[in-house]
Write an enzyme that holds these catalytic residues in place. Structure first.
Site, PDB file in Angstrom:
ATOM      1  N   CYS A 123       0.820  -1.226   0.000  1.00 32.75           N
ATOM      2  CA  CYS A 123       0.000   0.000   0.000  1.00 32.75           C
ATOM      3  C   CYS A 123       0.849   1.269   0.000  1.00 32.75           C
ATOM      4  O   CYS A 123       0.342   2.353  -0.301  1.00 32.75           O
ATOM      5  CB  CYS A 123      -0.966   0.003   1.177  1.00 32.75           C
ATOM      6  SG  CYS A 123      -2.165  -1.330   1.086  1.00 32.75           S
ATOM      7  N   HIS A 146      -3.595   7.282   2.717  1.00 30.72           N
ATOM      8  CA  HIS A 146      -3.931   5.974   2.136  1.00 30.72           C
ATOM      9  C   HIS A 146      -5.340   5.564   2.564  1.00 30.72           C
ATOM     10  O   HIS A 146      -5.661   5.580   3.762  1.00 30.72           O
ATOM     11  CB  HIS A 146      -2.906   4.931   2.592  1.00 30.72           C
ATOM     12  CG  HIS A 146      -3.296   3.534   2.229  1.00 30.72           C
ATOM     13  ND1 HIS A 146      -3.630   3.163   0.946  1.00 30.72           N
ATOM     14  CD2 HIS A 146      -3.439   2.426   2.989  1.00 30.72           C
ATOM     15  CE1 HIS A 146      -3.949   1.879   0.933  1.00 30.72           C
ATOM     16  NE2 HIS A 146      -3.846   1.412   2.158  1.00 30.72           N
ATOM     17  N   ASN A 187     -10.041  -0.371  -0.032  1.00 35.31           N
ATOM     18  CA  ASN A 187      -8.576  -0.243  -0.034  1.00 35.31           C
ATOM     19  C   ASN A 187      -8.043  -0.829  -1.342  1.00 35.31           C
ATOM     20  O   ASN A 187      -8.085  -2.043  -1.542  1.00 35.31           O
ATOM     21  CB  ASN A 187      -8.011  -0.997   1.181  1.00 35.31           C
ATOM     22  CG  ASN A 187      -6.498  -0.897   1.284  1.00 35.31           C
ATOM     23  OD1 ASN A 187      -5.827  -0.515   0.324  1.00 35.31           O
ATOM     24  ND2 ASN A 187      -5.967  -1.257   2.438  1.00 35.31           N
TER      25      ASN A 187
HETATM   26  N1  COA Z   1     -18.430  -8.665   9.213  1.00 33.06           N
HETATM   27  C1  COA Z   1     -18.827  -9.087  10.435  1.00 33.06           C
HETATM   28  N2  COA Z   1     -17.984  -9.417  11.407  1.00 33.06           N
HETATM   29  C2  COA Z   1     -16.663  -9.313  11.146  1.00 33.06           C
HETATM   30  C3  COA Z   1     -16.177  -8.889   9.910  1.00 33.06           C
HETATM   31  C4  COA Z   1     -17.111  -8.552   8.920  1.00 33.06           C
HETATM   32  N3  COA Z   1     -16.752  -8.126   7.693  1.00 33.06           N
HETATM   33  N4  COA Z   1     -14.836  -8.879   9.953  1.00 33.06           N
HETATM   34  C5  COA Z   1     -14.484  -9.295  11.175  1.00 33.06           C
HETATM   35  N5  COA Z   1     -15.578  -9.568  11.898  1.00 33.06           N
HETATM   36  C6  COA Z   1     -15.676 -10.070  13.256  1.00 33.06           C
HETATM   37  C7  COA Z   1     -14.464 -10.823  13.683  1.00 33.06           C
HETATM   38  O1  COA Z   1     -14.489 -12.136  13.158  1.00 33.06           O
HETATM   39  C8  COA Z   1     -14.626 -10.813  15.195  1.00 33.06           C
HETATM   40  O2  COA Z   1     -15.530 -11.810  15.549  1.00 33.06           O
HETATM   41  P1  COA Z   1     -15.285 -12.678  16.856  1.00 33.06           P
HETATM   42  O3  COA Z   1     -15.300 -11.707  17.985  1.00 33.06           O
HETATM   43  O4  COA Z   1     -16.450 -13.608  16.815  1.00 33.06           O
HETATM   44  O5  COA Z   1     -13.956 -13.349  16.649  1.00 33.06           O
HETATM   45  C9  COA Z   1     -15.290  -9.454  15.444  1.00 33.06           C
HETATM   46  O6  COA Z   1     -15.785  -9.008  14.176  1.00 33.06           O
HETATM   47  C10 COA Z   1     -14.360  -8.404  16.005  1.00 33.06           C
HETATM   48  O7  COA Z   1     -13.149  -8.470  15.291  1.00 33.06           O
HETATM   49  P2  COA Z   1     -12.038  -7.416  15.503  1.00 33.06           P
HETATM   50  O8  COA Z   1     -10.852  -7.787  14.662  1.00 33.06           O
HETATM   51  O9  COA Z   1     -11.832  -7.197  16.963  1.00 33.06           O
HETATM   52  O10 COA Z   1     -12.760  -6.129  14.905  1.00 33.06           O
HETATM   53  P3  COA Z   1     -12.196  -4.690  14.778  1.00 33.06           P
HETATM   54  O11 COA Z   1     -13.067  -3.740  15.479  1.00 33.06           O
HETATM   55  O12 COA Z   1     -10.731  -4.643  15.043  1.00 33.06           O
HETATM   56  O13 COA Z   1     -12.392  -4.415  13.215  1.00 33.06           O
HETATM   57  C11 COA Z   1     -11.079  -4.386  11.225  1.00 33.06           C
HETATM   58  C12 COA Z   1     -11.745  -5.238  12.288  1.00 33.06           C
HETATM   59  C13 COA Z   1     -10.384  -5.313  10.231  1.00 33.06           C
HETATM   60  C14 COA Z   1     -12.131  -3.556  10.500  1.00 33.06           C
HETATM   61  C15 COA Z   1     -10.060  -3.430  11.919  1.00 33.06           C
HETATM   62  O14 COA Z   1      -9.210  -4.160  12.772  1.00 33.06           O
HETATM   63  C16 COA Z   1      -9.220  -2.700  10.921  1.00 33.06           C
HETATM   64  O15 COA Z   1      -9.705  -1.836  10.210  1.00 33.06           O
HETATM   65  N6  COA Z   1      -7.891  -2.992  10.855  1.00 33.06           N
HETATM   66  C17 COA Z   1      -7.025  -2.386   9.868  1.00 33.06           C
HETATM   67  C18 COA Z   1      -7.137  -3.143   8.565  1.00 33.06           C
HETATM   68  C19 COA Z   1      -6.465  -2.441   7.418  1.00 33.06           C
HETATM   69  O16 COA Z   1      -6.707  -1.271   7.191  1.00 33.06           O
HETATM   70  N7  COA Z   1      -5.610  -3.169   6.666  1.00 33.06           N
HETATM   71  C20 COA Z   1      -4.915  -2.651   5.556  1.00 33.06           C
HETATM   72  C21 COA Z   1      -3.798  -1.766   5.991  1.00 33.06           C
HETATM   73  S1  COA Z   1      -2.985  -1.074   4.617  1.00 33.06           S
END
Ligand code: COA
Length: 337
Positions: A116, A258, A288
């Site tokens: 990215c 980004h 993204n």
């Molecule tokens: N729909 C529903 N539930 C989802 C889901 C989706 N699309 N994606 C994840 N979950 C669930 C998980 O499985 C987890 O379930 P569990 O508690 O039963 O295990 C729950 O939601 C919470 O997961 P968690 O990882 O704690 O959520 P979060 O609040 O951290 O949000 C992201 C997850 C991925 C949105 C967040 O961590 C994020 O934005 N991270 C950065 C990712 C990114 O930008 N990557 C690229 C960088 S260049």
């Protein structure tokens, strides 16, 4: 202000391309245990574009590249850089094919993989070529079809990524012209490589010989530490590049971060104390798009009249590697096609 006649790389054209197929959050909810409400509230994403079988990264890159060249008034370039993590093939690189399809056979062309952060790394590389006199006009394309490396059953990653391409043309000019790029701040942290990774398919775990573990062929992400690293690294990098440029935060008219996730963008803007209305955003419509993210959001904002000539724009990016990079530009008066 005193004139600054140092040789610099000046933005003189921009172009983008998105595959036509729109995939909404409701479409995903029909295949996966997720919902529009969950995706929207955690990421700000409403929909993304996804390629159809038969389309590849080079197809998107050629479309965006052709539009950038047209925006720059046509003519040749003497270097093509394609920022991508999803090349058409593991070997050879994608850039020579892209260059040939743009009528640029014979021109040096290479891929740059910084995920990215790839577009900002590629801008810095192009600037280096121009300032050193190795090139005088460079086509920089960010193109990724990241949906091709996702596990279709992984709701976390499928919800976030989309496909797309964006490109710019840089020409030799002087540091005091609108459109001159730089300075740059670039960085990496390989100790956190495991946070965002496709484990198999490279030299550590190849397809030939031992069969690949199906669990290892797709992209994996550890969301929460990625979120924290993204906010910290982009905030620090953006602050460093502002200091190098001699800009104060109130000098920043627009902030192009980004487009990983609306919550990440907001957190970075808050840390830097950039007012929300100065943050450009299209993550709701494209998700993204990896190396395409920065040129896509710049072009969208310029087309919407949200970035206008004379605006001082701060650019920062972050991704797998980990890798990050920032730069600044005073937006030039260019043809937006
Ligand atoms: N729909 C529903 N539930 C989802 C889901 C989706 N699309 N994606 C994840 N979950 C669930 C998980 O499985 C987890 O379930 P569990 O508690 O039963 O295990 C729950 O939601 C919470 O997961 P968690 O990882 O704690 O959520 P979060 O609040 O951290 O949000 C992201 C997850 C991925 C949105 C967040 O961590 C994020 O934005 N991270 C950065 C990712 C990114 O930008 N990557 C690229 C960088 S260049």
């Amino acid at each position: 202000m005193t004139a600054d006649h140092r040789r610099a790389a000046v933005l003189c054209g921009i172009g983008t391309w998105l595959p036509p197929r729109v995939v909404t959050n409701d479409d995903l909810a029909q295949q996966l245990d997720t919902s529009d409400e969950w995706i929207r509230s955690r990421t700000g994403i409403r929909e993304r574009r996804v390629i159809d079988p038969g389309t590849s990264t080079s197809d998107l890159a050629v479309e965006a590249g052709a539009r950038a060249l047209k925006s720059a008034g046509g003519g040749n370039v003497d270097l093509v850089i394609v920022a991508t993590t999803t090349p058409d093939h593991p070997c050879p690189s994608t850039a020579p094919e892209v260059a040939s399809r743009l009528g640029l056979t014979g021109v040096p062309a290479f891929d740059l993989n910084a995920v990215c952060a790839g577009f900002v790394y590629s801008l810095a590389t192009a600037v280096g070529h121009i300032v050193a006199g190795i090139a005088s006009r460079v086509l920089v394309i960010g193109a990724d079809t990241f949906t091709t490396v996702l596990n279709p059953h992984d709701r976390t990653t499928v919800a976030i990524f989309g496909d797309g391409a964006g490109a710019v043309v840089l020409r030799a000019g002087t540091a005091d012209e609108p459109g001159a790029l730089g300075p740059f701040d670039l960085g990496s942290d390989g100790t956190n490589a495991e946070l965002l990774i496709v484990p198999a398919g490279g030299s550590r775990q190849r397809g030939s010989g031992q069969p690949l573990d199906p669990a290892d062929v797709h992209f994996r992400m550890d969301g929460q530490p990625v979120f924290r690293n993204a906010v910290t690294r982009m905030s620090e990098s953006a602050a460093k590049v502002l200091a190098q440029a001699g800009w104060r935060i109130e000098d920043v008219d627009r902030f192009a971060c980004h487009q990983a996730n609306a919550r990440i963008l907001t957190a970075v803007a808050r840390t830097l104390e950039v007012p929300e209305e100065r943050v450009v955003m299209n993550v709701d419509r494209v998700g993204n798009t990896v190396a395409a993210s920065i040129p896509l959001v710049l072009a969208d904002a310029a087309a919407a009249g949200d970035i206008v000539p004379g605006h001082r724009v701060l650019i920062t990016s972050f991704g797998a590697g980990l890798g990050w990079g920032s730069t600044v530009i005073t937006w030039p008066d260019i043809d937006l096609g």
